[in-house]
Design a protein around this motif. Structure first.
Motif, PDB file in Angstrom:
ATOM      1  N   UNK A 197      38.941  81.906 -30.574  1.00  0.00           N
ATOM      2  CA  UNK A 197      40.216  81.456 -31.156  1.00  0.00           C
ATOM      3  C   UNK A 197      41.172  82.639 -31.219  1.00  0.00           C
ATOM      4  N   UNK A 198      41.590  83.121 -30.058  1.00  0.00           N
ATOM      5  CA  UNK A 198      42.342  84.368 -30.005  1.00  0.00           C
ATOM      6  C   UNK A 198      43.782  84.202 -29.573  1.00  0.00           C
ATOM      7  N   UNK A 199      44.075  83.209 -28.739  1.00  0.00           N
ATOM      8  CA  UNK A 199      45.443  83.102 -28.227  1.00  0.00           C
ATOM      9  C   UNK A 199      45.837  81.676 -27.897  1.00  0.00           C
ATOM     10  N   UNK A 200      45.086  80.709 -28.355  1.00  0.00           N
ATOM     11  CA  UNK A 200      45.426  79.322 -28.084  1.00  0.00           C
ATOM     12  C   UNK A 200      45.218  78.901 -26.654  1.00  0.00           C
ATOM     13  N   UNK A 201      44.403  79.645 -25.893  1.00  0.00           N
ATOM     14  CA  UNK A 201      44.221  79.333 -24.482  1.00  0.00           C
ATOM     15  C   UNK A 201      42.762  79.163 -24.094  1.00  0.00           C
ATOM     16  N   UNK A 202      41.919  78.816 -25.080  1.00  0.00           N
ATOM     17  CA  UNK A 202      40.529  78.509 -24.747  1.00  0.00           C
ATOM     18  C   UNK A 202      40.360  77.036 -24.378  1.00  0.00           C
ATOM     19  N   UNK A 203      41.403  76.232 -24.565  1.00  0.00           N
ATOM     20  CA  UNK A 203      41.433  74.840 -24.127  1.00  0.00           C
ATOM     21  C   UNK A 203      42.798  74.602 -23.507  1.00  0.00           C
ATOM     22  N   UNK A 204      42.823  74.310 -22.196  1.00  0.00           N
ATOM     23  CA  UNK A 204      44.099  74.140 -21.492  1.00  0.00           C
ATOM     24  C   UNK A 204      44.020  72.910 -20.597  1.00  0.00           C
ATOM     25  N   UNK A 205      45.180  72.347 -20.293  1.00  0.00           N
ATOM     26  CA  UNK A 205      45.232  71.154 -19.465  1.00  0.00           C
ATOM     27  C   UNK A 205      46.255  71.332 -18.358  1.00  0.00           C
ATOM     28  N   UNK A 206      46.129  70.500 -17.323  1.00  0.00           N
ATOM     29  CA  UNK A 206      47.085  70.452 -16.226  1.00  0.00           C
ATOM     30  C   UNK A 206      47.142  69.012 -15.742  1.00  0.00           C
ATOM     31  N   UNK A 207      48.343  68.472 -15.594  1.00  0.00           N
ATOM     32  CA  UNK A 207      48.455  67.072 -15.220  1.00  0.00           C
ATOM     33  C   UNK A 207      48.159  66.174 -16.401  1.00  0.00           C
ATOM     34  N   UNK A 208      47.880  64.904 -16.109  1.00  0.00           N
ATOM     35  CA  UNK A 208      47.724  63.938 -17.191  1.00  0.00           C
ATOM     36  C   UNK A 208      46.285  63.636 -17.565  1.00  0.00           C
ATOM     37  N   UNK A 209      45.288  64.287 -16.892  1.00  0.00           N
ATOM     38  CA  UNK A 209      43.906  63.981 -17.236  1.00  0.00           C
ATOM     39  C   UNK A 209      42.968  65.182 -17.212  1.00  0.00           C
ATOM     40  N   UNK A 210      43.333  66.274 -16.546  1.00  0.00           N
ATOM     41  CA  UNK A 210      42.423  67.406 -16.367  1.00  0.00           C
ATOM     42  C   UNK A 210      42.537  68.406 -17.509  1.00  0.00           C
ATOM     43  N   UNK A 211      41.387  68.876 -17.994  1.00  0.00           N
ATOM     44  CA  UNK A 211      41.347  69.832 -19.101  1.00  0.00           C
ATOM     45  C   UNK A 211      40.164  70.760 -18.905  1.00  0.00           C
ATOM     46  N   UNK A 212      40.338  72.029 -19.311  1.00  0.00           N
ATOM     47  CA  UNK A 212      39.300  73.045 -19.160  1.00  0.00           C
ATOM     48  C   UNK A 212      39.030  73.725 -20.494  1.00  0.00           C
ATOM     49  N   UNK A 213      37.785  74.100 -20.720  1.00  0.00           N
ATOM     50  CA  UNK A 213      37.348  74.720 -21.970  1.00  0.00           C
ATOM     51  C   UNK A 213      36.629  76.019 -21.639  1.00  0.00           C
ATOM     52  N   UNK A 214      37.026  77.120 -22.284  1.00  0.00           N
ATOM     53  CA  UNK A 214      36.453  78.444 -22.031  1.00  0.00           C
ATOM     54  C   UNK A 214      35.416  78.785 -23.081  1.00  0.00           C
ATOM     55  N   UNK A 215      34.324  79.422 -22.659  1.00  0.00           N
ATOM     56  CA  UNK A 215      33.261  79.767 -23.600  1.00  0.00           C
ATOM     57  C   UNK A 215      32.839  81.230 -23.473  1.00  0.00           C
ATOM     58  N   UNK A 216      32.173  81.704 -24.508  1.00  0.00           N
ATOM     59  CA  UNK A 216      31.573  83.037 -24.525  1.00  0.00           C
ATOM     60  C   UNK A 216      30.448  83.055 -25.528  1.00  0.00           C
ATOM     61  N   UNK A 217      29.839  84.218 -25.691  1.00  0.00           N
ATOM     62  CA  UNK A 217      28.784  84.362 -26.680  1.00  0.00           C
ATOM     63  C   UNK A 217      27.404  83.970 -26.219  1.00  0.00           C
ATOM     64  N   UNK A 218      27.301  83.194 -25.160  1.00  0.00           N
ATOM     65  CA  UNK A 218      26.007  82.768 -24.642  1.00  0.00           C
ATOM     66  C   UNK A 218      25.516  83.701 -23.540  1.00  0.00           C
ATOM     67  N   UNK A 219      24.430  83.322 -22.919  1.00  0.00           N
ATOM     68  CA  UNK A 219      23.871  84.133 -21.838  1.00  0.00           C
ATOM     69  C   UNK A 219      24.812  84.191 -20.646  1.00  0.00           C
ATOM     70  N   UNK A 220      25.575  83.120 -20.420  1.00  0.00           N
ATOM     71  CA  UNK A 220      26.521  83.030 -19.310  1.00  0.00           C
ATOM     72  C   UNK A 220      27.875  82.584 -19.835  1.00  0.00           C
ATOM     73  N   UNK A 221      28.933  83.244 -19.391  1.00  0.00           N
ATOM     74  CA  UNK A 221      30.283  82.791 -19.723  1.00  0.00           C
ATOM     75  C   UNK A 221      30.607  81.601 -18.834  1.00  0.00           C
TER      76      UNK A 221
END
Length: 325
Positions: A197-221
Protein backbone atom coordinates in the motif's frame (compact mmCIF):
# COMPACT_ATOMS: atom_id res chain seq x y z
CA UNK A 1 -0.95 -9.35 10.01
CA UNK A 2 2.54 -9.65 11.45
CA UNK A 3 4.43 -6.68 12.86
CA UNK A 4 6.80 -6.85 9.88
CA UNK A 5 3.88 -6.78 7.47
CA UNK A 6 2.36 -3.77 9.20
CA UNK A 7 5.67 -1.93 9.25
CA UNK A 8 6.20 -2.69 5.59
CA UNK A 9 3.06 -0.81 4.66
CA UNK A 10 3.37 2.12 7.02
CA UNK A 11 6.98 3.04 6.35
CA UNK A 12 7.63 1.80 2.80
CA UNK A 13 9.00 4.68 0.73
CA UNK A 14 8.90 3.68 -2.92
CA UNK A 15 9.07 5.61 -6.14
CA UNK A 16 7.06 3.04 -8.07
CA UNK A 17 4.51 5.58 -9.23
CA UNK A 18 7.12 7.79 -10.84
CA UNK A 19 8.84 4.91 -12.58
CA UNK A 20 5.62 3.25 -13.64
CA UNK A 21 3.82 6.15 -15.23
CA UNK A 22 6.83 8.03 -16.56
CA UNK A 23 7.92 4.94 -18.47
CA UNK A 24 4.58 4.62 -20.25
CA UNK A 25 3.12 8.09 -20.52
CA UNK A 26 5.39 11.05 -19.72
CA UNK A 27 7.68 12.67 -22.29
CA UNK A 28 11.40 12.40 -21.58
CA UNK A 29 13.84 15.18 -20.80
CA UNK A 30 17.28 15.64 -19.34
CA UNK A 31 17.52 17.09 -15.85
CA UNK A 32 20.20 19.23 -14.28
CA UNK A 33 21.20 18.92 -10.59
CA UNK A 34 18.42 20.03 -8.25
CA UNK A 35 15.68 19.00 -10.65
CA UNK A 36 15.85 22.21 -12.80
CA UNK A 37 15.18 21.64 -16.49
CA UNK A 38 17.28 23.53 -19.01
CA UNK A 39 15.00 22.56 -21.91
CA UNK A 40 11.99 20.46 -22.70
CA UNK A 41 9.45 19.15 -20.20
CA UNK A 42 10.10 19.09 -16.47
CA UNK A 43 8.39 18.96 -13.09
CA UNK A 44 7.19 22.25 -11.61
CA UNK A 45 6.54 22.21 -7.86
CA UNK A 46 3.29 23.71 -6.63
CA UNK A 47 2.60 25.13 -3.17
CA UNK A 48 0.32 22.98 -0.99
CA UNK A 49 1.00 24.51 2.45
CA UNK A 50 1.05 21.11 4.14
CA UNK A 51 3.60 18.56 5.33
CA UNK A 52 1.39 15.56 4.53
CA UNK A 53 2.89 12.71 2.54
CA UNK A 54 0.83 12.17 -0.59
CA UNK A 55 0.82 8.60 -1.90
CA UNK A 56 -2.64 8.85 -3.46
CA UNK A 57 -2.92 10.87 -6.68
CA UNK A 58 -5.60 11.24 -9.35
CA UNK A 59 -4.88 13.30 -12.45
CA UNK A 60 -8.10 14.50 -14.09
CA UNK A 61 -6.41 16.83 -16.55
CA UNK A 62 -3.87 19.59 -16.98
CA UNK A 63 -5.83 21.83 -14.62
CA UNK A 64 -7.48 19.40 -12.20
CA UNK A 65 -5.90 16.88 -9.83
CA UNK A 66 -6.57 15.34 -6.43
CA UNK A 67 -4.03 14.12 -3.85
CA UNK A 68 -4.60 12.05 -0.71
CA UNK A 69 -2.17 11.28 2.06
CA UNK A 70 -1.16 10.99 5.67
CA UNK A 71 -3.35 12.41 8.40
CA UNK A 72 -6.43 11.94 6.25
CA UNK A 73 -5.54 14.95 4.07
CA UNK A 74 -7.13 15.40 0.65
CA UNK A 75 -6.32 18.39 -1.57
CA UNK A 76 -7.78 19.41 -4.92
CA UNK A 77 -6.70 21.89 -7.57
CA UNK A 78 -8.69 23.10 -10.56
CA UNK A 79 -6.26 25.75 -11.83
CA UNK A 80 -3.15 23.76 -12.66
CA UNK A 81 -1.74 23.76 -9.15
CA UNK A 82 -1.73 27.51 -8.55
CA UNK A 83 -4.13 26.99 -5.68
CA UNK A 84 -4.91 23.86 -3.66
CA UNK A 85 -8.06 23.53 -1.60
CA UNK A 86 -8.15 21.36 1.53
CA UNK A 87 -11.14 19.05 0.97
CA UNK A 88 -10.27 16.41 3.58
CA UNK A 89 -13.09 14.13 4.72
CA UNK A 90 -14.46 14.98 8.16
CA UNK A 91 -13.29 12.48 10.76
CA UNK A 92 -10.41 11.14 8.66
CA UNK A 93 -7.59 12.93 10.49
CA UNK A 94 -6.17 9.74 12.01
CA UNK A 95 -6.27 7.71 8.78
CA UNK A 96 -3.71 6.95 6.08
CA UNK A 97 -5.26 7.74 2.70
CA UNK A 98 -3.13 5.84 0.19
CA UNK A 99 -5.28 5.81 -2.94
CA UNK A 100 -7.72 8.15 -4.65
CA UNK A 101 -9.58 7.81 -7.95
CA UNK A 102 -11.27 10.88 -9.46
CA UNK A 103 -13.73 11.01 -12.35
CA UNK A 104 -13.79 14.79 -12.72
CA UNK A 105 -13.40 17.95 -10.62
CA UNK A 106 -16.41 17.05 -8.45
CA UNK A 107 -16.45 13.25 -8.08
CA UNK A 108 -13.76 11.18 -6.35
CA UNK A 109 -13.33 8.01 -4.27
CA UNK A 110 -10.57 7.67 -1.65
CA UNK A 111 -9.24 4.64 0.24
CA UNK A 112 -7.69 4.58 3.70
CA UNK A 113 -5.54 1.58 4.58
CA UNK A 114 -4.96 -0.43 7.71
CA UNK A 115 -6.04 -3.42 9.70
CA UNK A 116 -9.71 -3.85 10.48
CA UNK A 117 -11.76 -0.64 10.57
CA UNK A 118 -8.82 1.51 9.50
CA UNK A 119 -9.59 0.34 5.94
CA UNK A 120 -12.38 2.58 4.65
CA UNK A 121 -13.72 4.06 1.43
CA UNK A 122 -14.95 7.66 1.11
CA UNK A 123 -16.68 9.28 -1.86
CA UNK A 124 -17.66 12.82 -2.81
CA UNK A 125 -19.86 14.29 -5.52
CA UNK A 126 -19.38 17.98 -4.72
CA UNK A 127 -15.65 18.54 -5.07
CA UNK A 128 -14.87 17.40 -1.55
CA UNK A 129 -17.22 19.81 0.24
CA UNK A 130 -18.87 16.72 1.75
CA UNK A 131 -17.86 13.07 1.85
CA UNK A 132 -19.76 9.87 2.51
CA UNK A 133 -18.11 6.85 4.09
CA UNK A 134 -19.37 4.11 1.78
CA UNK A 135 -17.36 1.18 3.20
CA UNK A 136 -15.73 0.32 6.52
CA UNK A 137 -13.93 -2.98 6.90
CA UNK A 138 -15.23 -5.00 9.85
CA UNK A 139 -13.02 -8.07 9.34
CA UNK A 140 -9.88 -7.81 11.50
CA UNK A 141 -8.09 -10.18 9.12
CA UNK A 142 -8.44 -7.85 6.12
CA UNK A 143 -6.09 -5.01 5.18
CA UNK A 144 -7.09 -3.05 2.06
CA UNK A 145 -4.25 -1.70 -0.07
CA UNK A 146 -5.48 -0.19 -3.36
CA UNK A 147 -8.50 0.53 -5.51
CA UNK A 148 -9.14 1.09 -9.20
CA UNK A 149 -12.04 1.99 -11.49
CA UNK A 150 -12.83 0.77 -15.01
CA UNK A 151 -15.24 3.67 -15.59
CA UNK A 152 -17.27 6.08 -13.45
CA UNK A 153 -19.44 3.23 -12.13
CA UNK A 154 -17.44 -0.01 -11.95
CA UNK A 155 -14.49 -0.41 -9.61
CA UNK A 156 -12.58 -2.79 -7.36
CA UNK A 157 -10.59 -2.61 -4.13
CA UNK A 158 -8.19 -5.30 -2.93
CA UNK A 159 -7.16 -6.59 0.47
CA UNK A 160 -4.27 -8.74 1.58
CA UNK A 161 -5.17 -12.44 1.70
CA UNK A 162 -7.99 -13.59 3.96
CA UNK A 163 -8.38 -17.35 4.39
CA UNK A 164 -5.51 -17.89 1.97
CA UNK A 165 -6.72 -15.72 -0.95
CA UNK A 166 -6.62 -12.04 -1.83
CA UNK A 167 -9.97 -10.43 -1.06
CA UNK A 168 -11.61 -8.18 -3.66
CA UNK A 169 -14.42 -5.65 -3.21
CA UNK A 170 -16.60 -4.61 -6.13
CA UNK A 171 -18.82 -1.60 -6.83
CA UNK A 172 -21.13 -0.97 -9.79
CA UNK A 173 -22.51 2.42 -8.72
CA UNK A 174 -19.45 4.63 -8.50
CA UNK A 175 -18.44 3.57 -5.01
CA UNK A 176 -21.76 4.10 -3.25
CA UNK A 177 -22.04 0.41 -2.35
CA UNK A 178 -19.46 -2.37 -2.14
CA UNK A 179 -19.62 -6.15 -1.95
CA UNK A 180 -16.99 -8.83 -1.44
CA UNK A 181 -16.54 -10.92 -4.57
CA UNK A 182 -16.47 -14.73 -4.33
CA UNK A 183 -12.89 -16.01 -4.05
CA UNK A 184 -13.39 -19.26 -5.96
CA UNK A 185 -11.64 -17.78 -8.99
CA UNK A 186 -8.70 -16.38 -7.00
CA UNK A 187 -5.49 -18.46 -6.86
CA UNK A 188 -4.19 -19.41 -3.44
CA UNK A 189 -1.77 -16.93 -1.93
CA UNK A 190 1.78 -17.89 -1.12
CA UNK A 191 2.87 -17.86 2.52
CA UNK A 192 3.60 -14.24 3.47
CA UNK A 193 2.26 -12.83 0.19
CA UNK A 194 0.54 -9.43 0.31
CA UNK A 195 0.22 -6.11 -1.50
CA UNK A 196 2.23 -2.92 -1.01
CA UNK A 197 0.00 0.00 0.00
CA UNK A 198 2.62 2.49 -1.12
CA UNK A 199 1.35 4.49 -4.07
CA UNK A 200 -2.12 3.34 -5.05
CA UNK A 201 -0.77 1.27 -7.93
CA UNK A 202 -0.86 -2.29 -6.63
CA UNK A 203 -4.27 -2.69 -8.32
CA UNK A 204 -4.66 -1.15 -11.79
CA UNK A 205 -7.06 -1.52 -14.69
CA UNK A 206 -7.11 -0.89 -18.44
CA UNK A 207 -10.22 -0.88 -20.58
CA UNK A 208 -13.59 -1.93 -19.23
CA UNK A 209 -12.78 -5.42 -17.89
CA UNK A 210 -9.03 -6.02 -17.42
CA UNK A 211 -7.38 -5.57 -14.01
CA UNK A 212 -3.99 -6.50 -12.54
CA UNK A 213 -2.89 -7.05 -8.94
CA UNK A 214 0.74 -6.78 -7.74
CA UNK A 215 2.15 -8.91 -4.93
CA UNK A 216 5.26 -9.26 -2.79
CA UNK A 217 6.41 -10.86 0.42
CA UNK A 218 6.11 -14.42 -0.86
CA UNK A 219 8.67 -16.74 -2.39
CA UNK A 220 7.87 -15.30 -5.85
CA UNK A 221 6.75 -11.81 -6.79
CA UNK A 222 3.62 -12.20 -8.85
CA UNK A 223 1.18 -10.30 -11.03
CA UNK A 224 -2.40 -11.54 -11.03
CA UNK A 225 -4.65 -10.71 -13.99
CA UNK A 226 -8.40 -10.80 -14.38
CA UNK A 227 -10.25 -10.24 -17.64
CA UNK A 228 -13.73 -10.29 -16.10
CA UNK A 229 -13.59 -7.49 -13.52
CA UNK A 230 -12.19 -9.59 -10.71
CA UNK A 231 -14.27 -12.76 -10.86
CA UNK A 232 -11.46 -15.05 -12.05
CA UNK A 233 -7.71 -14.51 -11.88
CA UNK A 234 -4.53 -16.01 -13.33
CA UNK A 235 -1.19 -15.59 -11.57
CA UNK A 236 2.09 -15.02 -13.40
CA UNK A 237 5.55 -15.02 -11.85
CA UNK A 238 7.60 -11.82 -12.11
CA UNK A 239 11.42 -11.71 -12.27
CA UNK A 240 11.41 -8.93 -9.66
CA UNK A 241 13.22 -10.10 -6.46
CA UNK A 242 11.06 -11.66 -3.75
CA UNK A 243 11.47 -14.09 -0.86
CA UNK A 244 11.34 -11.42 1.86
CA UNK A 245 8.55 -9.21 3.33
CA UNK A 246 10.34 -6.13 1.94
CA UNK A 247 10.60 -7.44 -1.61
CA UNK A 248 8.18 -7.77 -4.47
CA UNK A 249 6.19 -5.82 -7.04
CA UNK A 250 5.31 -2.39 -5.66
CA UNK A 251 3.28 -1.00 -8.55
CA UNK A 252 1.93 -1.60 -12.05
CA UNK A 253 0.76 0.34 -15.08
CA UNK A 254 -0.87 -0.91 -18.29
CA UNK A 255 -1.64 1.19 -21.35
CA UNK A 256 -3.75 -1.64 -22.79
CA UNK A 257 -4.35 -5.29 -22.00
CA UNK A 258 -1.00 -6.46 -23.41
CA UNK A 259 1.51 -3.68 -22.73
CA UNK A 260 2.49 -3.05 -19.13
CA UNK A 261 5.27 -2.58 -16.64
CA UNK A 262 5.90 -3.77 -13.09
CA UNK A 263 8.24 -1.95 -10.69
CA UNK A 264 9.49 -3.16 -7.31
CA UNK A 265 12.56 -4.50 -5.57
CA UNK A 266 13.56 -4.12 -1.93
CA UNK A 267 12.30 -0.98 -0.17
CA UNK A 268 14.80 -1.09 2.72
CA UNK A 269 17.42 1.65 2.75
CA UNK A 270 20.81 0.45 1.61
CA UNK A 271 19.48 -2.68 -0.07
CA UNK A 272 20.14 -3.21 -3.75
CA UNK A 273 17.13 -3.64 -5.99
CA UNK A 274 18.54 -5.39 -9.00
CA UNK A 275 16.04 -6.39 -11.70
CA UNK A 276 13.55 -3.98 -10.14
CA UNK A 277 11.52 -3.46 -13.31
CA UNK A 278 9.99 -5.85 -15.80
CA UNK A 279 7.80 -5.35 -18.84
CA UNK A 280 5.23 -7.31 -20.75
CA UNK A 281 4.57 -6.67 -24.42
CA UNK A 282 6.99 -4.25 -26.06
CA UNK A 283 6.81 -1.08 -23.88
CA UNK A 284 9.00 0.62 -21.24
CA UNK A 285 12.44 -0.58 -22.31
CA UNK A 286 14.22 2.79 -22.38
CA UNK A 287 14.62 5.17 -19.41
CA UNK A 288 15.98 8.68 -18.94
CA UNK A 289 16.16 10.87 -15.85
CA UNK A 290 13.38 13.45 -15.73
CA UNK A 291 13.87 14.88 -12.23
CA UNK A 292 15.98 14.24 -9.15
CA UNK A 293 13.27 15.18 -6.66
CA UNK A 294 11.52 12.75 -4.32
CA UNK A 295 8.13 11.48 -5.47
CA UNK A 296 6.04 8.49 -4.43
CA UNK A 297 3.50 8.47 -7.24
CA UNK A 298 2.81 9.89 -10.69
CA UNK A 299 -0.40 9.95 -12.73
CA UNK A 300 -1.26 11.22 -16.21
CA UNK A 301 -4.64 12.23 -17.58
CA UNK A 302 -6.02 11.57 -21.08
CA UNK A 303 -5.31 15.18 -22.11
CA UNK A 304 -1.60 14.72 -21.34
CA UNK A 305 -1.63 16.46 -17.98
CA UNK A 306 0.81 14.68 -15.66
CA UNK A 307 1.23 15.14 -11.91
CA UNK A 308 3.61 13.81 -9.26
CA UNK A 309 3.28 13.73 -5.46
CA UNK A 310 5.30 12.65 -2.45
CA UNK A 311 6.60 13.54 1.01
CA UNK A 312 6.39 16.88 2.85
CA UNK A 313 3.49 18.11 0.74
CA UNK A 314 5.37 17.82 -2.56
CA UNK A 315 3.07 18.01 -5.58
CA UNK A 316 4.38 18.86 -9.04
CA UNK A 317 2.90 19.35 -12.49
CA UNK A 318 4.69 18.30 -15.66
CA UNK A 319 5.62 21.29 -17.79
CA UNK A 320 4.95 20.15 -21.34
CA UNK A 321 6.71 22.90 -23.28
CA UNK A 322 10.27 24.24 -23.29
CA UNK A 323 11.54 26.04 -20.21
CA UNK A 324 11.14 29.79 -20.12
CA UNK A 325 13.82 32.08 -18.74
Amino acid sequence: MTAMGKTRRLVASVLCGAAVTAALAAPTAQATPGGHQDRGPGWVLTGTDTQARFRGLAAVGRDTAWVAGSGGVVLRTTDGGRHWRDVSPAGAAGLELRDIEAFDRRRAVALSIGEGEASRVFRTEDGGATWTESFRNTDARAFYDCLTFFDHRHGLAMSDPVDGRFRVLSTSDGGRNWRVLPDAGMPEAQPGEAGFAASGQCLVSAGDRDVWLATGGGATARVLHSGDRGLTWKASASPIPAGDPARGVFGLAFRDRTHGIAVGGDYRAGQESADAASVTGDGGRSWRTVDTGSYDTVDCAPDGGCWAAGEKGRVARLRQGPAVG
